[in-house]
Design a protein around this motif. Structure first.
Motif, PDB file in Angstrom:
ATOM      1  N   UNK A 301    -106.020  16.545 -15.928  1.00  0.00           N
ATOM      2  CA  UNK A 301    -105.588  17.143 -14.662  1.00  0.00           C
ATOM      3  C   UNK A 301    -104.308  17.942 -14.872  1.00  0.00           C
ATOM      4  N   UNK A 302    -104.377  19.001 -15.637  1.00  0.00           N
ATOM      5  CA  UNK A 302    -103.189  19.782 -15.987  1.00  0.00           C
ATOM      6  C   UNK A 302    -102.737  20.653 -14.811  1.00  0.00           C
ATOM      7  N   UNK A 303    -101.487  20.456 -14.394  1.00  0.00           N
ATOM      8  CA  UNK A 303    -100.957  21.236 -13.284  1.00  0.00           C
ATOM      9  C   UNK A 303    -100.566  22.651 -13.682  1.00  0.00           C
ATOM     10  N   UNK A 304    -100.251  22.876 -14.965  1.00  0.00           N
ATOM     11  CA  UNK A 304     -99.862  24.192 -15.480  1.00  0.00           C
ATOM     12  C   UNK A 304     -98.699  24.785 -14.677  1.00  0.00           C
ATOM     13  N   UNK A 305     -97.696  23.942 -14.433  1.00  0.00           N
ATOM     14  CA  UNK A 305     -96.502  24.399 -13.730  1.00  0.00           C
ATOM     15  C   UNK A 305     -95.488  24.943 -14.728  1.00  0.00           C
ATOM     16  N   UNK A 306     -94.262  25.183 -14.241  1.00  0.00           N
ATOM     17  CA  UNK A 306     -93.239  25.840 -15.063  1.00  0.00           C
ATOM     18  C   UNK A 306     -92.934  25.095 -16.349  1.00  0.00           C
ATOM     19  N   UNK A 307     -93.102  23.768 -16.341  1.00  0.00           N
ATOM     20  CA  UNK A 307     -92.771  22.999 -17.544  1.00  0.00           C
ATOM     21  C   UNK A 307     -93.769  23.226 -18.675  1.00  0.00           C
ATOM     22  N   UNK A 308     -94.810  24.020 -18.411  1.00  0.00           N
ATOM     23  CA  UNK A 308     -95.758  24.363 -19.458  1.00  0.00           C
ATOM     24  C   UNK A 308     -95.627  25.812 -19.909  1.00  0.00           C
ATOM     25  N   UNK A 309     -94.578  26.498 -19.500  1.00  0.00           N
ATOM     26  CA  UNK A 309     -94.412  27.904 -19.864  1.00  0.00           C
ATOM     27  C   UNK A 309     -94.242  28.092 -21.366  1.00  0.00           C
ATOM     28  N   UNK A 310     -93.789  27.069 -22.070  1.00  0.00           N
ATOM     29  CA  UNK A 310     -93.583  27.150 -23.521  1.00  0.00           C
ATOM     30  C   UNK A 310     -94.880  27.446 -24.275  1.00  0.00           C
ATOM     31  N   UNK A 311     -96.007  27.061 -23.678  1.00  0.00           N
ATOM     32  CA  UNK A 311     -97.304  27.218 -24.355  1.00  0.00           C
ATOM     33  C   UNK A 311     -97.586  28.687 -24.668  1.00  0.00           C
ATOM     34  N   UNK A 335    -100.592  33.580 -19.442  1.00  0.00           N
ATOM     35  CA  UNK A 335     -99.695  34.643 -19.908  1.00  0.00           C
ATOM     36  C   UNK A 335     -98.309  34.467 -19.272  1.00  0.00           C
ATOM     37  N   UNK A 336     -97.386  35.329 -19.683  1.00  0.00           N
ATOM     38  CA  UNK A 336     -96.034  35.309 -19.118  1.00  0.00           C
ATOM     39  C   UNK A 336     -96.072  35.477 -17.612  1.00  0.00           C
ATOM     40  N   UNK A 337     -97.017  36.302 -17.124  1.00  0.00           N
ATOM     41  CA  UNK A 337     -97.113  36.555 -15.697  1.00  0.00           C
ATOM     42  C   UNK A 337     -97.422  35.277 -14.898  1.00  0.00           C
ATOM     43  N   UNK A 338     -98.107  34.315 -15.534  1.00  0.00           N
ATOM     44  CA  UNK A 338     -98.425  33.064 -14.833  1.00  0.00           C
ATOM     45  C   UNK A 338     -97.167  32.245 -14.551  1.00  0.00           C
ATOM     46  N   UNK A 339     -96.085  32.571 -15.247  1.00  0.00           N
ATOM     47  CA  UNK A 339     -94.858  31.796 -15.070  1.00  0.00           C
ATOM     48  C   UNK A 339     -93.676  32.694 -14.653  1.00  0.00           C
TER      49      UNK A 339
END
Length: 342
Positions: A301-311, A335-339
């Motif tokens: 259940x990955x939220x893909x919030x700001x704490x995953x921007x490193x990916x 992509x960068x745009x997602x964060x």
């Protein structure tokens, strides 16, 4: 089968010329080996087998299937009194009354595979096997035994040619101390109640290349430093930890030696890919295996919030396979745009 064409014992060739005799002596030895298997490895009469049935496998070797065994006294004479020397497999099924086995239970019979399914077996120690049985055993199954709670650390070490060890659908609660040195490459410990693993527990499994532990009760915290220490020089290491409770993944310190090449973390209720944990694992996997490595992350259940921007900027992000955000986006496509609002 050649053994069926040879009458035992083979007649002497002492009246033949020396050259012919030399050649025939070699043939005699070959046929004697075949005859030993073909003549002595036959199913005993059914009335002597108690709770067991016997059939010949595809190679003409006896195979035993035993059901409703209530105690080993029903089985003992099969291995000690019927002249069996080689059995391809012994299956003991649907026998909740069988709780333990005596020392040297299988006498000196060579057996390729022994399987316990749905029995009352509580434990299994190395004294059960004679040297003859132990030196030939290639597969050991202990499955669907609801009272089997402990795995003795020296059993596998006593089985020098063991290739596959299945100890699943039992009640193992913890893996304590350290396994004694074993060469078994494949272990299935899935569908148990395993909630903890001692440091260096697997370090003695020198050839281990496939370890399955899905459907247990492991947590990120319970996999402490060096709990997943793998030694040896195997080029591959497949580690299945699906369907556990590893909500934060596996901390890099758990790997005290060789890193897994294929790490299965499906169905673990992981909600984010913490940089401290996953970036370090990705770095190590890529260093050891390159792009052939992967972490399987489906059904989390990955939220893909700001704490995953490193990916987005991580060079080994391609190793994150089937990682999907709760809104349907694939982590591999972020992509960068997602964060941009972070």
């Amino acid at each position: 089968m050649l053994g069926d064409m040879v009458e035992c014992p083979i007649n002497s060739f002492s009246d033949q010329p020396y050259l012919i005799m030399s050649r025939m002596t070699k043939l005699h030895h070959t046929l004697l080996v075949v005859c030993t298997v073909g003549c002595m490895a036959v199913c005993p009469p059914s009335e002597d087998l108690g709770p067991c049935q016997c059939h010949e496998d595809s190679n003409g070797i006896p195979a035993l299937q035993c059901q409703d065994v209530t105690g080993w006294e029903e089985m003992e004479s099969i291995f000690t009194d019927l002249g069996l020397t080689y059995v391809s497999s012994v299956d003991i099924i649907s026998s909740p009354g069988l709780t333990d086995l005596p020392p040297l239970a299988f006498a000196d019979v060579k057996i390729d595979a022994i399987r316990f399914y749905n029995t009352g077996l509580i434990y299994l120690n190395k004294e059960v096997f004679s040297v003859v049985t132990a030196s030939g055993l290639q597969s050991l199954y202990i499955k669907y035994n609801s009272d089997f709670t402990t795995l003795e650390n020296d059993v596998l070490a006593f089985l020098p040619v063991l290739e596959t060890f299945y100890c699943s659908h039992n009640q193992l609660g913890s893996l304590s101390s350290v396994l004694e040195s074993t060469s078994v490459p494949y272990m299935d410990l899935g569908h148990n109640e395993i909630s903890s693993i001692s440091a260096n527990y697997f370090s003695g499994a020198q050839n281990l290349s496939q370890l399955l532990m899905p459907f247990n009760k492991l947590t990120t915290e319970s996999l402490g430093p060096e709990s997943l220490t793998f030694s040896g020089n195997e080029e591959d290491m497949y580690l299945d930890l699906a369907w556990n409770q590893l909500s934060e993944g596996v901390h890099p310190s758990a790997f005290g030696g060789r890193m897994a090449k294929e790490l299965i973390l499906s169905h673990n209720n992981i909600t984010t890919l913490n940089q401290e944990t996953f970036a370090a694992i990705l770095d190590q996997m890529f260093l050891e295996y390159g792009s052939d490595a992967y972490i399987l992350l489906d059904s989390n259940e990955l939220g893909c919030d700001c704490d995953m921007s490193w990916v987005v900027s991580h060079t080994a992000r391609g190793l994150l396979q089937q990682a999907e955000c709760t809104d349907g986006r694939l982590v591999s496509g972020l992509t960068v745009q997602d964060f941009q609002n972070c």
